[in-house]
Enzyme design. Structure first.
Site, PDB file in Angstrom:
ATOM      1  N   HIS A 308     113.428  23.403-117.630  1.00  0.00           N
ATOM      2  CA  HIS A 308     112.137  24.088-117.437  1.00  0.00           C
ATOM      3  C   HIS A 308     111.376  23.423-116.317  1.00  0.00           C
ATOM      4  O   HIS A 308     111.448  22.200-116.166  1.00  0.00           O
ATOM      5  CB  HIS A 308     111.303  24.044-118.724  1.00  0.00           C
ATOM      6  CG  HIS A 308     110.236  25.077-118.762  1.00  0.00           C
ATOM      7  ND1 HIS A 308     108.995  24.878-118.206  1.00  0.00           N
ATOM      8  CD2 HIS A 308     110.242  26.340-119.245  1.00  0.00           C
ATOM      9  CE1 HIS A 308     108.275  25.975-118.374  1.00  0.00           C
ATOM     10  NE2 HIS A 308     109.006  26.880-118.995  1.00  0.00           N
ATOM     11  N   ASP A 365     114.175  30.543-124.327  1.00  0.00           N
ATOM     12  CA  ASP A 365     115.227  31.560-124.316  1.00  0.00           C
ATOM     13  C   ASP A 365     116.510  31.118-125.019  1.00  0.00           C
ATOM     14  O   ASP A 365     117.429  31.922-125.168  1.00  0.00           O
ATOM     15  CB  ASP A 365     115.574  31.929-122.858  1.00  0.00           C
ATOM     16  CG  ASP A 365     114.442  32.682-122.178  1.00  0.00           C
ATOM     17  OD1 ASP A 365     113.867  33.571-122.839  1.00  0.00           O
ATOM     18  OD2 ASP A 365     114.123  32.380-121.019  1.00  0.00           O
TER      19      ASP A 365
HETATM   20  C1  SDX Z   1     111.489  30.876-118.723  1.00  0.00           C
HETATM   21  O1  SDX Z   1     107.929  28.822-116.038  1.00  0.00           O
HETATM   22  C2  SDX Z   1     107.818  29.282-117.240  1.00  0.00           C
HETATM   23  O2  SDX Z   1     106.884  28.978-117.932  1.00  0.00           O
HETATM   24  C3  SDX Z   1     108.932  30.214-117.688  1.00  0.00           C
HETATM   25  C4  SDX Z   1     109.033  30.532-119.193  1.00  0.00           C
HETATM   26  C5  SDX Z   1     107.882  31.413-119.660  1.00  0.00           C
HETATM   27  O3  SDX Z   1     107.572  31.405-120.851  1.00  0.00           O
HETATM   28  O4  SDX Z   1     107.356  32.171-118.836  1.00  0.00           O
HETATM   29  O5  SDX Z   1     109.038  29.348-119.969  1.00  0.00           O
HETATM   30  C6  SDX Z   1     110.311  31.345-119.507  1.00  0.00           C
HETATM   31  O6  SDX Z   1     111.695  31.363-117.636  1.00  0.00           O
HETATM   32  C7  SDX Z   1     112.378  29.796-119.283  1.00  0.00           C
HETATM   33  C8  SDX Z   1     113.474  29.346-118.334  1.00  0.00           C
HETATM   34  C9  SDX Z   1     114.694  30.273-118.472  1.00  0.00           C
HETATM   35  N1  SDX Z   1     115.745  29.942-117.523  1.00  0.00           N
HETATM   36  C10 SDX Z   1     116.890  29.357-117.848  1.00  0.00           C
HETATM   37  O7  SDX Z   1     117.107  28.970-119.006  1.00  0.00           O
HETATM   38  C11 SDX Z   1     117.901  29.245-116.746  1.00  0.00           C
HETATM   39  C12 SDX Z   1     118.524  27.870-116.703  1.00  0.00           C
HETATM   40  N2  SDX Z   1     117.516  26.899-116.262  1.00  0.00           N
HETATM   41  C13 SDX Z   1     117.306  26.714-114.915  1.00  0.00           C
HETATM   42  O8  SDX Z   1     117.926  27.397-113.925  1.00  0.00           O
HETATM   43  C14 SDX Z   1     116.143  25.815-114.507  1.00  0.00           C
HETATM   44  O9  SDX Z   1     116.089  24.755-115.377  1.00  0.00           O
HETATM   45  C15 SDX Z   1     114.769  26.489-114.393  1.00  0.00           C
HETATM   46  C16 SDX Z   1     114.813  27.703-113.448  1.00  0.00           C
HETATM   47  C17 SDX Z   1     114.286  26.945-115.735  1.00  0.00           C
HETATM   48  C18 SDX Z   1     113.768  25.463-113.818  1.00  0.00           C
HETATM   49  O10 SDX Z   1     114.049  25.252-112.486  1.00  0.00           O
HETATM   50  P1  SDX Z   1     113.371  24.099-111.603  1.00  0.00           P
HETATM   51  O11 SDX Z   1     112.079  23.668-112.139  1.00  0.00           O
HETATM   52  O12 SDX Z   1     113.386  24.558-110.195  1.00  0.00           O
HETATM   53  O13 SDX Z   1     114.371  22.906-111.808  1.00  0.00           O
HETATM   54  P2  SDX Z   1     115.563  22.568-110.875  1.00  0.00           P
HETATM   55  O14 SDX Z   1     116.401  23.805-110.683  1.00  0.00           O
HETATM   56  O15 SDX Z   1     115.016  21.958-109.613  1.00  0.00           O
HETATM   57  O16 SDX Z   1     116.357  21.528-111.715  1.00  0.00           O
HETATM   58  C19 SDX Z   1     116.228  20.151-111.578  1.00  0.00           C
HETATM   59  C20 SDX Z   1     117.608  19.569-111.687  1.00  0.00           C
HETATM   60  C21 SDX Z   1     118.582  20.177-110.652  1.00  0.00           C
HETATM   61  O17 SDX Z   1     119.560  19.188-110.384  1.00  0.00           O
HETATM   62  P3  SDX Z   1     119.415  18.297-109.038  1.00  0.00           P
HETATM   63  O18 SDX Z   1     119.338  19.240-107.857  1.00  0.00           O
HETATM   64  O19 SDX Z   1     118.152  17.491-109.202  1.00  0.00           O
HETATM   65  O20 SDX Z   1     120.669  17.449-109.050  1.00  0.00           O
HETATM   66  O21 SDX Z   1     118.176  19.872-112.982  1.00  0.00           O
HETATM   67  C22 SDX Z   1     119.343  20.675-112.809  1.00  0.00           C
HETATM   68  C23 SDX Z   1     119.254  21.285-111.402  1.00  0.00           C
HETATM   69  O22 SDX Z   1     120.530  21.635-110.889  1.00  0.00           O
HETATM   70  N3  SDX Z   1     119.277  21.744-113.811  1.00  0.00           N
HETATM   71  C24 SDX Z   1     120.288  22.131-114.580  1.00  0.00           C
HETATM   72  C25 SDX Z   1     119.774  23.151-115.398  1.00  0.00           C
HETATM   73  N4  SDX Z   1     118.472  23.321-115.109  1.00  0.00           N
HETATM   74  C26 SDX Z   1     118.162  22.471-114.128  1.00  0.00           C
HETATM   75  N5  SDX Z   1     121.556  21.754-114.649  1.00  0.00           N
HETATM   76  C27 SDX Z   1     122.359  22.386-115.557  1.00  0.00           C
HETATM   77  N6  SDX Z   1     121.916  23.380-116.375  1.00  0.00           N
HETATM   78  C28 SDX Z   1     120.639  23.754-116.306  1.00  0.00           C
HETATM   79  N7  SDX Z   1     120.185  24.731-117.098  1.00  0.00           N
END
Ligand code: SDX
Length: 430
Positions: A308, A365
């Site tokens: 998140h 989710d």
């Molecule tokens: C919702 O914002 C809100 O409030 C949204 C929400 C709401 O109520 O409105 O809460 C609802 O959208 C929940 C999120 C649903 N999405 C997912 O579950 C999809 C999987 N998660 C991600 O893609 C990700 O974690 C996000 C999109 C939710 C957050 O993205 P960020 O803040 O841009 O974080 P990031 O992508 O920069 O991640 C930081 C690191 C990265 O690695 P590095 O580049 O630092 O090496 O963590 C890793 C990412 O690759 N990472 C994951 C991961 N999520 C982040 N690695 C593996 N699996 C994951 N799910």
């Protein structure tokens, strides 16, 4: 952190600038950078708005480090346990919990507006039977503006509130109609003797050929899920609604844009993606393999329902939903192997250095789809469920924006294209 202004010095020009600290009632201190371009000639660069507050808001507070979520000051755990979705809707829209009279009036207003114009049902029949319901939702909700064009004076607070209530009232009707279109079932009209979630379930599942009785387990579970999904401050879809709203666009167009933003698998579309992922994993014995894939930078696979932008701790909604998933399955007397799989995935991920270091926890989710599935909601409708609930947040933020408007949302860019060059005739190119 102190409230003293932060002094920025431009080493090149020797100029300094005081950036004032903006404080809310809670949360991190924020620097106001408004004067930066005028005084020092710089814009700021923050792709994805990871460090930027786009507005001030009094609706929802999140402390991502501590895993705290509050609507209008009330902890989500208390609202989930004691309140109802319609009461939470009133709270988010108006800022205070209603007294009995205020609640009765609000419930009457929402109930009064549950029907949609018959021509909207005709419009719906234009979609192919297998259209994704989120595509239909975005189109149909946007089209509501065409039905209420004489009530779109957004300078009138009464018309704004009417539009907000209309959307909260009609969203379940439209959502159920999308599902019925896919199933080839006749239109189900809202039964206003039922409450909000019962009415929705009745419109989803009743058929003319048989008696349908809404399951109290399902109605209760939906009410809880709707409370938990109702708002989440400046998430991508809400920011979209506010941005579109800042142009003066009507609320139906603004919410249609929010629905489109929510559909993405990185946002609300993750609930559908989680179920797809669990089905793809298939068996507990394959969890390790998928955890490894999620950690691999060269593999696009990510653990859906994990991570998140704001929470670097447990998403408090995920805790409540996991327990609710257990409760619903127990009350229905069912077992779902996907629930066992999800729990194993969570357990292994939370012990893994990669997820621990990056502070990746289950989000809202991760477990919701297990409940939807148990209650007969098809996967393609999962994000529609999110949209019904989040409509309350969208319209609350849209109203808040209009009550205290900020300028039109218009970010800048760091231009990386070609510098000026002269046009050449086609015969002399290549
Ligand atoms: C919702 O914002 C809100 O409030 C949204 C929400 C709401 O109520 O409105 O809460 C609802 O959208 C929940 C999120 C649903 N999405 C997912 O579950 C999809 C999987 N998660 C991600 O893609 C990700 O974690 C996000 C999109 C939710 C957050 O993205 P960020 O803040 O841009 O974080 P990031 O992508 O920069 O991640 C930081 C690191 C990265 O690695 P590095 O580049 O630092 O090496 O963590 C890793 C990412 O690759 N990472 C994951 C991961 N999520 C982040 N690695 C593996 N699996 C994951 N799910």
């Amino acid at each position: 952190m102190s409230d003293k202004p932060v002094i920025v010095t431009d080493e090149a020009s020797g100029k300094t600038l005081e950036l004032p600290v903006v404080r809310g009632t809670e949360g991190e201190p924020t620097l106001s950078i408004k004067s930066l371009p005028k005084e020092l000639g710089y814009f700021t660069y923050d792709p994805g708005f990871t460090a930027t507050a786009s507005c001030s808001s009094a609706i929802t507070f999140i402390d991502g480090g501590k895993g705290i979520l509050r609507y209008r000051g009330y902890p989500i755990e208390q609202l989930a346990e004691k309140s109802t979705f319609l009461e939470v809707a009133y709270l988010l829209l108006n800022g205070e919990l209603p007294d009995q009279g205020e609640f009765d009036d609000f419930r009457r207003d929402i109930t009064y507006h549950t029907m949609v114009h018959e021509k909207l049902n005709t419009f719906m029949t234009g979609f192919h039977y297998d259209a994704h319901p989120m595509a239909m939702m975005a189109g149909v909700v946007g089209s509501l503006a065409a039905f209420y064009h004489d009530r779109l004076d957004m300078s009138d607070p009464a018309q704004r509130m009417l539009a907000a209530k209309r959307m909260i009232a009609k969203m379940p009707t439209i959502a159920a109609a999308c599902y019925r279109h896919h199933m080839g079932w006749p239109t189900a009209y809202p039964r206003n003797s039922l409450n909000y979630t019962e009415r929705f379930l009745d419109m989803m599942f009743s058929v003319p050929a048989e008696e349908y009785k809404v399951s109290p387990v399902a109605a209760k579970a939906f009410d809880l899920l709707f409370i938990l999904h109702a708002d989440h401050e400046q998430n991508a879809s809400t920011s979209t609604v506010r941005l579109v709203g800042s142009t003066g666009a009507n609320p139906y167009a603004s919410v249609a844009a929010g629905i489109s933003a929510l559909w993405g698998p990185a946002h609300g579309g993750a609930n559908e993606a989680v179920l797809n992922m669990l089905e793809q994993i298939g068996d507990v014995s394959r969890v390790g393999e998928f955890i490894d894939r999620a950690k691999d930078r060269d593999d696009p696979f990510r653990l859906m329902g994990f991570g998140h932008r704001v929470y670097k701790n447990y998403d408090p909604r995920a805790n409540i939903i996991r327990q609710a998933a257990h409760d619903v399955l127990a009350e229905l007397g069912r077992k779902d192997p996907l629930m066992d799989l999800a729990m194993e995935l969570e357990k292994i991920a939370l012990e893994d250095d990669y997820f621990v270091e990056k502070k990746l926890y289950p989000n809202v989710d991760f477990y919701s789809g297990i409940i939807y599935k148990a209650l007969g909601i098809p996967k393609s409708m999962f994000t529609v469920m999110f949209a019904i609930a989040r409509t309350v947040g969208w319209v609350s933020h849209w109203l808040e924006h209009h009550n205290n408007p900020t300028p039109i949302g218009r970010p800048r860019q760091v231009y990386t294209g070609p510098v000026e060059r002269d046009y050449t005739d086609i015969s002399s190119r290549g």
